[in-house]
Design a protein around this motif. Structure first.
Motif, PDB file in Angstrom:
ATOM      1  N   VAL A 166       0.891  -1.167   0.000  1.00  0.00           N
ATOM      2  CA  VAL A 166       0.000   0.000   0.000  1.00  0.00           C
ATOM      3  C   VAL A 166       0.927   1.215   0.000  1.00  0.00           C
ATOM      4  CG1 VAL A 166      -1.730   1.295   1.294  1.00  0.00           C
ATOM      5  CG2 VAL A 166      -1.817  -1.208   1.266  1.00  0.00           C
ATOM      6  N   LYS A 167       0.742   2.112  -0.963  1.00  0.00           N
ATOM      7  CA  LYS A 167       1.660   3.247  -1.081  1.00  0.00           C
ATOM      8  C   LYS A 167       1.082   4.468  -0.367  1.00  0.00           C
ATOM      9  CE  LYS A 167       3.702   1.396  -5.204  1.00  0.00           C
ATOM     10  NZ  LYS A 167       3.902   1.468  -6.651  1.00  0.00           N
ATOM     11  N   PRO A 168       1.958   5.346   0.121  1.00  0.00           N
ATOM     12  CA  PRO A 168       1.486   6.491   0.919  1.00  0.00           C
ATOM     13  C   PRO A 168       0.484   7.368   0.170  1.00  0.00           C
ATOM     14  CG  PRO A 168       3.890   6.333   0.981  1.00  0.00           C
ATOM     15  CD  PRO A 168       3.432   5.289   0.012  1.00  0.00           C
ATOM     16  N   ASP A 169       0.630   7.463  -1.150  1.00  0.00           N
ATOM     17  CA  ASP A 169      -0.292   8.347  -1.890  1.00  0.00           C
ATOM     18  C   ASP A 169      -1.446   7.571  -2.534  1.00  0.00           C
ATOM     19  OD1 ASP A 169       1.269   6.969  -3.633  1.00  0.00           O
ATOM     20  OD2 ASP A 169       1.710   8.674  -4.969  1.00  0.00           O
ATOM     21  N   ASP A 170      -1.676   6.329  -2.103  1.00  0.00           N
ATOM     22  CA  ASP A 170      -2.766   5.537  -2.696  1.00  0.00           C
ATOM     23  C   ASP A 170      -4.135   6.153  -2.438  1.00  0.00           C
ATOM     24  OD1 ASP A 170      -2.016   3.355  -4.234  1.00  0.00           O
ATOM     25  OD2 ASP A 170      -1.540   2.106  -2.491  1.00  0.00           O
ATOM     26  N   THR A 171      -4.991   6.023  -3.428  1.00  0.00           N
ATOM     27  CA  THR A 171      -6.424   6.290  -3.253  1.00  0.00           C
ATOM     28  C   THR A 171      -7.100   4.913  -3.307  1.00  0.00           C
ATOM     29  OG1 THR A 171      -6.800   6.391  -5.627  1.00  0.00           O
ATOM     30  CG2 THR A 171      -6.218   8.474  -4.509  1.00  0.00           C
ATOM     31  N   PRO A 172      -8.371   4.826  -2.918  1.00  0.00           N
ATOM     32  CA  PRO A 172      -9.041   3.522  -3.056  1.00  0.00           C
ATOM     33  C   PRO A 172      -8.937   2.997  -4.491  1.00  0.00           C
ATOM     34  CG  PRO A 172     -10.360   4.961  -1.688  1.00  0.00           C
ATOM     35  CD  PRO A 172      -9.211   5.799  -2.199  1.00  0.00           C
ATOM     36  N   ASP A 173      -9.021   3.866  -5.462  1.00  0.00           N
ATOM     37  CA  ASP A 173      -8.952   3.422  -6.868  1.00  0.00           C
ATOM     38  C   ASP A 173      -7.570   2.900  -7.247  1.00  0.00           C
ATOM     39  OD1 ASP A 173     -11.571   3.916  -7.360  1.00  0.00           O
ATOM     40  OD2 ASP A 173     -11.252   5.806  -8.431  1.00  0.00           O
ATOM     41  N   SER A 174      -6.528   3.598  -6.828  1.00  0.00           N
ATOM     42  CA  SER A 174      -5.184   3.146  -7.233  1.00  0.00           C
ATOM     43  C   SER A 174      -4.854   1.822  -6.542  1.00  0.00           C
ATOM     44  CB  SER A 174      -4.121   4.216  -6.927  1.00  0.00           C
ATOM     45  OG  SER A 174      -4.012   4.444  -5.534  1.00  0.00           O
ATOM     46  N   LEU A 175      -5.276   1.691  -5.289  1.00  0.00           N
ATOM     47  CA  LEU A 175      -5.038   0.426  -4.587  1.00  0.00           C
ATOM     48  C   LEU A 175      -5.854  -0.695  -5.220  1.00  0.00           C
ATOM     49  CD1 LEU A 175      -3.784  -1.186  -2.276  1.00  0.00           C
ATOM     50  CD2 LEU A 175      -5.596  -0.333  -0.777  1.00  0.00           C
ATOM     51  N   ALA A 176      -7.110  -0.400  -5.550  1.00  0.00           N
ATOM     52  CA  ALA A 176      -7.974  -1.417  -6.177  1.00  0.00           C
ATOM     53  C   ALA A 176      -7.345  -1.921  -7.472  1.00  0.00           C
ATOM     54  CB  ALA A 176      -9.355  -0.835  -6.454  1.00  0.00           C
ATOM     55  N   ALA A 177      -6.785  -1.016  -8.252  1.00  0.00           N
ATOM     56  CA  ALA A 177      -6.194  -1.410  -9.538  1.00  0.00           C
ATOM     57  C   ALA A 177      -4.984  -2.320  -9.323  1.00  0.00           C
ATOM     58  CB  ALA A 177      -5.783  -0.168 -10.318  1.00  0.00           C
ATOM     59  N   ARG A 178      -4.170  -1.987  -8.314  1.00  0.00           N
ATOM     60  CA  ARG A 178      -2.978  -2.816  -8.041  1.00  0.00           C
ATOM     61  C   ARG A 178      -3.401  -4.217  -7.571  1.00  0.00           C
ATOM     62  NH1 ARG A 178      -0.606   0.152  -4.137  1.00  0.00           N
ATOM     63  NH2 ARG A 178      -0.279   1.672  -5.770  1.00  0.00           N
ATOM     64  N   VAL A 179      -4.441  -4.267  -6.754  1.00  0.00           N
ATOM     65  CA  VAL A 179      -4.917  -5.564  -6.251  1.00  0.00           C
ATOM     66  C   VAL A 179      -5.577  -6.358  -7.383  1.00  0.00           C
ATOM     67  CG1 VAL A 179      -6.539  -6.688  -4.670  1.00  0.00           C
ATOM     68  CG2 VAL A 179      -5.174  -4.742  -3.870  1.00  0.00           C
ATOM     69  N   LEU A 180      -6.380  -5.668  -8.193  1.00  0.00           N
ATOM     70  CA  LEU A 180      -7.128  -6.366  -9.251  1.00  0.00           C
ATOM     71  C   LEU A 180      -6.189  -7.049 -10.249  1.00  0.00           C
ATOM     72  CD1 LEU A 180     -10.071  -6.896 -10.184  1.00  0.00           C
ATOM     73  CD2 LEU A 180      -9.824  -4.933 -11.727  1.00  0.00           C
ATOM     74  N   GLU A 181      -5.102  -6.377 -10.554  1.00  0.00           N
ATOM     75  CA  GLU A 181      -4.130  -6.974 -11.481  1.00  0.00           C
ATOM     76  C   GLU A 181      -3.641  -8.323 -10.927  1.00  0.00           C
ATOM     77  OE1 GLU A 181      -0.818  -4.289 -12.219  1.00  0.00           O
ATOM     78  OE2 GLU A 181       0.294  -6.047 -12.924  1.00  0.00           O
ATOM     79  N   LYS A 182      -3.430  -8.363  -9.622  1.00  0.00           N
ATOM     80  CA  LYS A 182      -2.980  -9.630  -9.001  1.00  0.00           C
ATOM     81  C   LYS A 182      -4.118 -10.647  -8.925  1.00  0.00           C
ATOM     82  CE  LYS A 182       1.170  -8.170  -8.215  1.00  0.00           C
ATOM     83  NZ  LYS A 182       2.211  -8.507  -9.209  1.00  0.00           N
ATOM     84  N   GLU A 183      -5.355 -10.168  -8.760  1.00  0.00           N
ATOM     85  CA  GLU A 183      -6.493 -11.095  -8.745  1.00  0.00           C
ATOM     86  C   GLU A 183      -6.520 -11.917 -10.025  1.00  0.00           C
ATOM     87  OE1 GLU A 183     -10.371  -9.473  -7.736  1.00  0.00           O
ATOM     88  OE2 GLU A 183      -9.449  -7.880  -6.590  1.00  0.00           O
ATOM     89  N   HIS A 184      -6.296 -11.214 -11.137  1.00  0.00           N
ATOM     90  CA  HIS A 184      -6.384 -11.882 -12.441  1.00  0.00           C
ATOM     91  C   HIS A 184      -5.305 -12.947 -12.602  1.00  0.00           C
ATOM     92  CE1 HIS A 184      -8.460  -7.973 -13.888  1.00  0.00           C
ATOM     93  NE2 HIS A 184      -9.265  -8.743 -13.197  1.00  0.00           N
ATOM     94  N   ARG A 185      -4.224 -12.761 -11.898  1.00  0.00           N
ATOM     95  CA  ARG A 185      -3.144 -13.744 -11.948  1.00  0.00           C
ATOM     96  C   ARG A 185      -3.447 -14.906 -10.993  1.00  0.00           C
ATOM     97  NH1 ARG A 185       1.724 -14.304 -13.554  1.00  0.00           N
ATOM     98  NH2 ARG A 185       3.072 -15.521 -12.186  1.00  0.00           N
ATOM     99  N   LEU A 186      -3.976 -14.534  -9.834  1.00  0.00           N
ATOM    100  CA  LEU A 186      -4.144 -15.534  -8.762  1.00  0.00           C
ATOM    101  C   LEU A 186      -5.288 -16.517  -9.029  1.00  0.00           C
ATOM    102  CD1 LEU A 186      -3.206 -16.292  -5.830  1.00  0.00           C
ATOM    103  CD2 LEU A 186      -5.009 -14.766  -4.994  1.00  0.00           C
ATOM    104  N   TYR A 187      -6.442 -15.994  -9.457  1.00  0.00           N
ATOM    105  CA  TYR A 187      -7.647 -16.825  -9.437  1.00  0.00           C
ATOM    106  C   TYR A 187      -7.544 -18.062 -10.346  1.00  0.00           C
ATOM    107  CZ  TYR A 187     -12.530 -17.329  -7.866  1.00  0.00           C
ATOM    108  OH  TYR A 187     -13.678 -17.764  -7.251  1.00  0.00           O
ATOM    109  N   PRO A 188      -7.096 -17.899 -11.595  1.00  0.00           N
ATOM    110  CA  PRO A 188      -7.019 -19.097 -12.441  1.00  0.00           C
ATOM    111  C   PRO A 188      -6.064 -20.148 -11.873  1.00  0.00           C
ATOM    112  CG  PRO A 188      -6.719 -17.103 -13.757  1.00  0.00           C
ATOM    113  CD  PRO A 188      -6.715 -16.676 -12.325  1.00  0.00           C
ATOM    114  N   ARG A 189      -4.995 -19.678 -11.281  1.00  0.00           N
ATOM    115  CA  ARG A 189      -3.997 -20.640 -10.781  1.00  0.00           C
ATOM    116  C   ARG A 189      -4.518 -21.409  -9.570  1.00  0.00           C
ATOM    117  NH1 ARG A 189      -1.543 -17.011 -13.758  1.00  0.00           N
ATOM    118  NH2 ARG A 189       0.358 -17.600 -14.872  1.00  0.00           N
ATOM    119  N   VAL A 190      -5.229 -20.712  -8.697  1.00  0.00           N
ATOM    120  CA  VAL A 190      -5.770 -21.390  -7.518  1.00  0.00           C
ATOM    121  C   VAL A 190      -6.858 -22.379  -7.938  1.00  0.00           C
ATOM    122  CG1 VAL A 190      -7.005 -21.079  -5.335  1.00  0.00           C
ATOM    123  CG2 VAL A 190      -5.199 -19.484  -5.977  1.00  0.00           C
TER     124      VAL A 190
END
Ligand code: GRF
Length: 202
Positions: A166-190
């Motif tokens: 989580v970066k000091p200048d994060d907004t809910p949107d910027s954090l959501a985007a960083r997490v979502l990118e990882k979701e797309h990687r994680l879900y198919p593999r799990v």
């Protein structure tokens, strides 16, 4: 040969970018399953259009005005039976599944949540609310969780997580985007590992 693949129903309520990541993973051979059905809690969900584009049957399911919870559950179970569904992947689905569905598919239903459960889960913790809560709590890390679904919201056994800063200048949107990118990687593999029996579930 395709008939022997495990058949997955993906449940959506919105944009369906995780559904897309599962569709893409099947095409790429990362997920050896058939996305056989998409169920949406609303007919407006863009996920239904993604399903249509991919040639996957899409259905809207919500309780009818005069329908009892038992009737709704039976209707959902019948739809899953009709499509010979083996696994259920919740992907941005905002409704609770009927208990009979959870019980029938025990250990075969997954959900993806955009924070590091068990923190920041539970009722009301969805979409931007999650990321706002993470920022308000001053967390240094966040990231997606894939877990099994049981009778309690965001409670089932955690299968895997990915941590992002989580970066000091994060907004809910910027954090959501960083997490979502990882979701797309994680879900198919799990999902692939679950289908292959790589988690010890006893
Ligand atoms: C994702 O952030 C997921 O973790 C949460 O709902 C969001 C759904 O996004 N459960 P999408 O509909 O897959 O784009």
């Amino acid at each position: 040969m395709a008939d022997t693949l495990p058949r997955v129903a993906v449940f959506v309520s919105g944009g369906g970018s995780n559904l897309q990541s599962l569709i893409d993973a099947v095409k790429a051979g990362i997920l050896t399953a058939e996305i056989a059905l998409v169920i949406s809690s609303t007919k407006k969900a863009f996920g239904l259009q993604r399903a249509e584009k991919a040639g996957i049957p899409g259905r809207t399911m919500r309780p009818g005005r005069d329908e009892s919870p038992e009737e709704y559950e039976a209707r959902m179970l019948a739809l899953l039976d009709e499509h010979k569904i083996d696994y259920i992947a919740l992907a941005g689905y905002l409704k609770l599944l009927p208990l009979g569905v959870v019980r029938k598919y025990r250990h075969r239903i997954t959900n993806i949540h955009p924070a590091l459960l068990p923190k920041f889960g539970g009722q009301g913790m969805y979409g931007h609310h999650v990321h706002e809560a993470v920022l308000a709590a001053g967390e240094k890390e966040s990231g997606p969780t894939v877990h099994l679904v049981d009778e309690i919201y965001d409670h089932g056994r955690i299968l895997e997580q990915i941590r992002v800063p989580v970066k000091p200048d994060d907004t809910p949107d910027s954090l959501a985007a960083r997490v979502l990118e990882k979701e797309h990687r994680l879900y198919p593999r799990v999902l692939q590992k679950l289908i292959k029996g790589e988690y010890d579930l006893d």
